[in-house]
Each structure stands twice: as C-alpha cells, then as structure tokens.
Design a protein around this motif. Structure first.
Motif: not given
Length: 193
Positions: A152-172
């Motif tokens: 949620l925190d990353k989504e709320e920053d409005r950066s489009g972070y999760f529109y990249k294929d490896d976003a969740f991997f980068k978080l892990f």
C-alpha cells in the motif's frame, strides 16, 4: 488427534478490511468471477489469497510483523481455507490453475520456524491443538499485514511502481536484505531503475 498441519490448513486467515480496495481489488480478481482471465482485467493475480501469499512472504523476508486490528468488523477473509489455495483437484477448477501444495507446505514450515511454540507441551497435551494453530495463524496474519502495508505504501506514492514486471520480485529482494528492524512508517520499497 489431528495433525498440526491439517488443522492449520483448515483455517482461513484474516486481513485488515482497509486493504480491500487499496491492494486486493487493485491486484486481484477477488470476488469478480472467472469470466475473464486476470490479464484481460489488467490484474496481476487471480484469487485474493494470491496477494495474501505475496504479502505474507514480504513480511517473512523482512522479518517484520504488523498486528491486525482488534475490531472483528474491520477484518475480512477470503472464504476459502488454506488447504484449498491453488487446489487443482476441486470442481470448477480453472484451466490454468497451478497447484500450491508445495507452497502451502513452505508457508507452514516458515511459520513453525518463526512461531514460538512448545512442541513438547503440545505433544503432552499441555497446550491444545487449537491454541497452537491460533499462534501459527496469528503469526501468518501479522506477516501478511506488514506485507500489505508495504504494498500500500508503495502504491500510494503514485510512482507506477507495480506496473513493471519485476516489481514484486524487487520488493522481495530488498526485504530479504534488510539488516535492521523498522517501523511501518519506515517501510520503503526499492527503486526499479
């Protein structure tokens, strides 16, 4: 007597209702039916429990927990026990569904390793199976709650972070490297650049 794993797998963990629209509905086909694929709807995940699994592992890798609200009216569950998560043997299965049997066992093993349970007392009947499962579910929910807050925190920053294929991997990857504990206010996801 039931085995600990079987009793745990029959449970349906809860999550904070505040993550319904902000995380779960945004990334999953939760409560939308199986008429179209997740990709056609622009979702990363099908069932709601898939994002719960992601959130759980984010909390586990960061070794961070965040307690769920004490208000039962502000808690939700997916209406499906853990034993059926990704189960391909059930009626009405999706053609592309993957069996999560091994993943469920890894989650259980992680919870056993991270939960303070006295297995000798459990074996001797000094603590009930129910109490042991409650401790495992509590740990599971708290890890997932931390992971949901991170998403949620990353989504709320409005950066489009999760529109990249490896976003969740980068978080892990970043949470696995965490060296010091942080509060929920300090949760920061890595850049994808």
């Amino acid at each position: 007597m039931d085995k600990l794993y079987d009793a745990w797998a029959r449970r349906n963990p809860s999550w904070d209702k505040r993550f319904q629209q902000t995380v779960i509905d945004k990334f999953c086909n939760y409560r939308t039916g199986a008429g179209e694929s997740a990709e056609q709807r622009g979702k990363k995940y099908g069932a709601g429990y898939e994002i719960f699994i992601i959130a759980f592992f984010l909390g586990l890798y960061a070794d961070q927990e965040r307690r769920l609200t004490d208000d039962p009216s502000q808690r939700c569950d997916f209406g499906q026990p853990i034993e059926y998560w990704g189960n391909v043997e059930r009626k009405g299965k999706s053609a592309g569904r993957v069996n999560y049997g091994a993943l469920r066992k890894y989650m259980f093993a992680a919870l056993i390793a991270k939960t303070d349970l006295d297995f000798i007392a459990l074996d001797q009947g000094k603590i009930t199976l129910r109490k042991a499962v409650d401790a495992l579910i509590d740990k599971m929910e708290n890890y997932a709650n931390y992971g949901f807050q991170l998403i949620l925190d990353k989504e709320e920053d409005r950066s489009g972070y999760f529109y990249k294929d490896d976003a969740f991997f980068k978080l892990f990857e970043s949470k696995g490297e965490t060296e010091e504990k942080c509060s929920s206010e300090d949760i920061v996801a890595p850049s994808l650049d």
